[in-house]
Scaffold this motif. Structure first.
Motif, PDB file in Angstrom:
ATOM      1  N   MET A 123       0.837  -1.202   0.000  1.00 48.30           N
ATOM      2  CA  MET A 123       0.000   0.000   0.000  1.00 48.30           C
ATOM      3  C   MET A 123       0.876   1.259   0.000  1.00 48.30           C
ATOM      4  O   MET A 123       0.575   2.235  -0.680  1.00 48.30           O
ATOM      5  CB  MET A 123      -0.931  -0.006   1.211  1.00 48.30           C
ATOM      6  N   ALA A 124       1.978   1.208   0.742  1.00 51.52           N
ATOM      7  CA  ALA A 124       2.881   2.359   0.771  1.00 51.52           C
ATOM      8  C   ALA A 124       3.517   2.600  -0.588  1.00 51.52           C
ATOM      9  O   ALA A 124       3.814   3.734  -0.954  1.00 51.52           O
ATOM     10  CB  ALA A 124       3.974   2.147   1.823  1.00 51.52           C
ATOM     11  N   ALA A 125       3.705   1.528  -1.357  1.00 50.97           N
ATOM     12  CA  ALA A 125       4.301   1.665  -2.691  1.00 50.97           C
ATOM     13  C   ALA A 125       3.316   2.229  -3.714  1.00 50.97           C
ATOM     14  O   ALA A 125       3.722   2.592  -4.813  1.00 50.97           O
ATOM     15  CB  ALA A 125       4.823   0.317  -3.165  1.00 50.97           C
ATOM     16  N   THR A 153     -13.708  -6.627  -2.250  1.00 46.65           N
ATOM     17  CA  THR A 153     -12.547  -5.756  -2.063  1.00 46.65           C
ATOM     18  C   THR A 153     -12.150  -5.085  -3.368  1.00 46.65           C
ATOM     19  O   THR A 153     -11.796  -3.902  -3.394  1.00 46.65           O
ATOM     20  CB  THR A 153     -11.368  -6.557  -1.482  1.00 46.65           C
ATOM     21  N   LEU A 154     -12.231  -5.836  -4.463  1.00 43.51           N
ATOM     22  CA  LEU A 154     -11.883  -5.272  -5.763  1.00 43.51           C
ATOM     23  C   LEU A 154     -12.831  -4.132  -6.125  1.00 43.51           C
ATOM     24  O   LEU A 154     -12.398  -3.057  -6.565  1.00 43.51           O
ATOM     25  CB  LEU A 154     -11.938  -6.367  -6.828  1.00 43.51           C
ATOM     26  N   LEU A 155     -14.116  -4.337  -5.924  1.00 40.90           N
ATOM     27  CA  LEU A 155     -15.096  -3.286  -6.224  1.00 40.90           C
ATOM     28  C   LEU A 155     -14.885  -2.076  -5.321  1.00 40.90           C
ATOM     29  O   LEU A 155     -15.001  -0.924  -5.771  1.00 40.90           O
ATOM     30  CB  LEU A 155     -16.515  -3.826  -6.056  1.00 40.90           C
ATOM     31  N   ALA A 156     -14.572  -2.316  -4.048  1.00 35.86           N
ATOM     32  CA  ALA A 156     -14.342  -1.204  -3.121  1.00 35.86           C
ATOM     33  C   ALA A 156     -13.132  -0.384  -3.546  1.00 35.86           C
ATOM     34  O   ALA A 156     -13.150   0.851  -3.496  1.00 35.86           O
ATOM     35  CB  ALA A 156     -14.154  -1.739  -1.701  1.00 35.86           C
ATOM     36  N   ALA A 157     -12.065  -1.072  -3.980  1.00 37.02           N
ATOM     37  CA  ALA A 157     -10.868  -0.353  -4.440  1.00 37.02           C
ATOM     38  C   ALA A 157     -11.195   0.493  -5.665  1.00 37.02           C
ATOM     39  O   ALA A 157     -10.737   1.638  -5.773  1.00 37.02           O
ATOM     40  CB  ALA A 157      -9.751  -1.344  -4.751  1.00 37.02           C
ATOM     41  N   CYS A 158     -11.974  -0.064  -6.585  1.00 38.34           N
ATOM     42  CA  CYS A 158     -12.349   0.692  -7.787  1.00 38.34           C
ATOM     43  C   CYS A 158     -13.239   1.883  -7.439  1.00 38.34           C
ATOM     44  O   CYS A 158     -13.294   2.860  -8.195  1.00 38.34           O
ATOM     45  CB  CYS A 158     -13.055  -0.220  -8.784  1.00 38.34           C
ATOM     46  N   ALA A 159     -13.926   1.802  -6.300  1.00 37.35           N
ATOM     47  CA  ALA A 159     -14.794   2.900  -5.869  1.00 37.35           C
ATOM     48  C   ALA A 159     -14.047   3.929  -5.038  1.00 37.35           C
ATOM     49  O   ALA A 159     -14.634   4.903  -4.568  1.00 37.35           O
ATOM     50  CB  ALA A 159     -15.969   2.345  -5.070  1.00 37.35           C
ATOM     51  N   GLY A 160     -12.738   3.715  -4.832  1.00 37.28           N
ATOM     52  CA  GLY A 160     -11.940   4.721  -4.144  1.00 37.28           C
ATOM     53  C   GLY A 160     -11.549   4.387  -2.719  1.00 37.28           C
ATOM     54  O   GLY A 160     -10.890   5.180  -2.059  1.00 37.28           O
ATOM     55  N   GLN A 161     -11.945   3.209  -2.227  1.00 39.73           N
ATOM     56  CA  GLN A 161     -11.547   2.821  -0.884  1.00 39.73           C
ATOM     57  C   GLN A 161     -10.190   2.124  -0.913  1.00 39.73           C
ATOM     58  O   GLN A 161      -9.854   1.459  -1.886  1.00 39.73           O
ATOM     59  CB  GLN A 161     -12.586   1.881  -0.271  1.00 39.73           C
ATOM     60  N   ALA A 162      -9.437   2.284   0.169  1.00 35.94           N
ATOM     61  CA  ALA A 162      -8.144   1.618   0.300  1.00 35.94           C
ATOM     62  C   ALA A 162      -8.307   0.494   1.315  1.00 35.94           C
ATOM     63  O   ALA A 162      -8.483   0.751   2.501  1.00 35.94           O
ATOM     64  CB  ALA A 162      -7.066   2.603   0.745  1.00 35.94           C
ATOM     65  N   LEU A 163      -8.279  -0.754   0.843  1.00 34.52           N
ATOM     66  CA  LEU A 163      -8.593  -1.886   1.711  1.00 34.52           C
ATOM     67  C   LEU A 163      -7.515  -2.954   1.667  1.00 34.52           C
ATOM     68  O   LEU A 163      -6.895  -3.191   0.627  1.00 34.52           O
ATOM     69  CB  LEU A 163      -9.916  -2.530   1.293  1.00 34.52           C
ATOM     70  N   VAL A 164      -7.332  -3.608   2.818  1.00 31.81           N
ATOM     71  CA  VAL A 164      -6.500  -4.804   2.911  1.00 31.81           C
ATOM     72  C   VAL A 164      -7.409  -5.944   3.323  1.00 31.81           C
ATOM     73  O   VAL A 164      -8.126  -5.853   4.327  1.00 31.81           O
ATOM     74  CB  VAL A 164      -5.369  -4.628   3.940  1.00 31.81           C
ATOM     75  N   CYS A 165      -7.422  -7.024   2.549  1.00 37.40           N
ATOM     76  CA  CYS A 165      -8.289  -8.170   2.823  1.00 37.40           C
ATOM     77  C   CYS A 165      -7.432  -9.426   2.902  1.00 37.40           C
ATOM     78  O   CYS A 165      -6.862  -9.854   1.902  1.00 37.40           O
ATOM     79  CB  CYS A 165      -9.346  -8.299   1.727  1.00 37.40           C
ATOM     80  N   LEU A 166      -7.343 -10.001   4.104  1.00 36.63           N
ATOM     81  CA  LEU A 166      -6.561 -11.209   4.325  1.00 36.63           C
ATOM     82  C   LEU A 166      -7.488 -12.325   4.793  1.00 36.63           C
ATOM     83  O   LEU A 166      -8.561 -12.072   5.342  1.00 36.63           O
ATOM     84  CB  LEU A 166      -5.465 -10.966   5.369  1.00 36.63           C
ATOM     85  N   LEU A 225       3.698   7.421   8.489  1.00 40.23           N
ATOM     86  CA  LEU A 225       2.638   6.606   9.063  1.00 40.23           C
ATOM     87  C   LEU A 225       1.315   6.837   8.336  1.00 40.23           C
ATOM     88  O   LEU A 225       0.544   5.909   8.110  1.00 40.23           O
ATOM     89  CB  LEU A 225       2.474   6.911  10.564  1.00 40.23           C
ATOM     90  N   ARG A 226       1.058   8.088   7.951  1.00 38.49           N
ATOM     91  CA  ARG A 226      -0.140   8.351   7.173  1.00 38.49           C
ATOM     92  C   ARG A 226      -0.052   7.682   5.816  1.00 38.49           C
ATOM     93  O   ARG A 226      -1.027   7.154   5.290  1.00 38.49           O
ATOM     94  CB  ARG A 226      -0.348   9.867   6.990  1.00 38.49           C
ATOM     95  N   GLY A 227       1.150   7.678   5.237  1.00 37.94           N
ATOM     96  CA  GLY A 227       1.347   7.022   3.957  1.00 37.94           C
ATOM     97  C   GLY A 227       1.132   5.519   4.035  1.00 37.94           C
ATOM     98  O   GLY A 227       0.724   4.890   3.067  1.00 37.94           O
ATOM     99  N   LEU A 228       1.399   4.951   5.221  1.00 42.14           N
ATOM    100  CA  LEU A 228       1.189   3.513   5.426  1.00 42.14           C
ATOM    101  C   LEU A 228      -0.250   3.203   5.810  1.00 42.14           C
ATOM    102  O   LEU A 228      -0.608   2.037   5.975  1.00 42.14           O
ATOM    103  CB  LEU A 228       2.130   2.997   6.526  1.00 42.14           C
ATOM    104  N   GLY A 229      -1.074   4.248   5.984  1.00 41.85           N
ATOM    105  CA  GLY A 229      -2.460   4.021   6.366  1.00 41.85           C
ATOM    106  C   GLY A 229      -2.621   3.705   7.845  1.00 41.85           C
ATOM    107  O   GLY A 229      -3.596   3.064   8.230  1.00 41.85           O
ATOM    108  N   LEU A 230      -1.672   4.153   8.694  1.00 45.50           N
ATOM    109  CA  LEU A 230      -1.724   3.849  10.118  1.00 45.50           C
ATOM    110  C   LEU A 230      -2.210   5.066  10.904  1.00 45.50           C
ATOM    111  O   LEU A 230      -2.073   6.178  10.469  1.00 45.50           O
ATOM    112  CB  LEU A 230      -0.346   3.427  10.624  1.00 45.50           C
TER     113      LEU A 230
END
Length: 200
Positions: A96-98, A116-129, A195-200
């Motif tokens: 995500m940082a990259a 998750t794919l649809l959410a990313a295309c809609a502008g959300q930044a998500l991690v799904c494990l 940290l903001r760039g890492l989404g933390l």
């Protein structure tokens, strides 16, 4: 013109599975396949900027997240979603940082992948494990393209001189961008910005 989507993975069977799911979600899109990072570049440069790149993290001959950062810089409007067998939060944060818009573990269920794919295309930044709820990263702050470049490089641990070399601008100009970036993010230090760039 139909949206262009590139699905990139060096395992044909997995790649075909991703293509089938993407076709179901976006039936009118033009989907192209790549088995290497070189093929991703070849396809991405062959026409209009891709709407979406679904990208494996590990390809033969690649190390780390450099290929993600390079694609982000070349195609700033493209949604990049990384799908990887390395399902660790630390790896997801690096991707995500990259510059990735989303990170999906390869062992997640098809429904989670699609959501998750649809959410990313809609502008959300998500991690799904696997076996974990999707984790929303920090809400994106409206930044200029140059501020996004600077933030990405700060997050990668680059100094102002290194940022200047990477972006082809002077260190003085970098200082101006860093100052405006800090104001936009509401932070006072490079560590806070990273940290903001890492989404933390």
């Amino acid at each position: 013109m139909a949206d262009r989507i590139i699905v990139a993975d060096d395992h044909p069977l997995f790649r075909e599975g991703v293509v089938r799911n993407v076709k179901r979600l976006m039936p009118n899109a033009t989907i192209e396949q790549a088995a290497s990072v070189a093929q991703v570049w070849q396809l991405a440069k062959a026409g209009s900027e891709p709407r979406l790149i679904v990208l494996d993290l590990c390809f033969p001959g690649t190390h780390g997240t450099a290929h993600i950062a390079d694609l982000r810089q070349a195609f700033p409007r493209t949604v990049i979603v990384v799908v990887s067998m390395l399902e660790r939060p630390s790896v997801a944060r690096q991707a995500m940082a990259a510059g990735a818009n989303g990170f999906i573990g390869k062992s997640v269920a098809a429904g989670q992948f699609c959501d998750t794919l649809l959410a990313a295309c809609a502008g959300q930044a998500l991690v799904c494990l696997a076996d974990q709820p999707a984790l929303a990263c920090a809400a994106p702050v409206p930044l200029t393209p140059r501020q996004q470049d600077v933030l990405r490089l700060i997050t990668a641990g680059k100094s102002n001189k290194e940022i200047a070399r990477a972006l082809g601008i002077s260190p003085f100009t970098v200082r101006i961008h860093v100052s405006s970036l800090f104001k936009a993010l509401g932070v006072g230090t490079r560590t806070e910005a990273a940290l903001r760039g890492l989404g933390l």
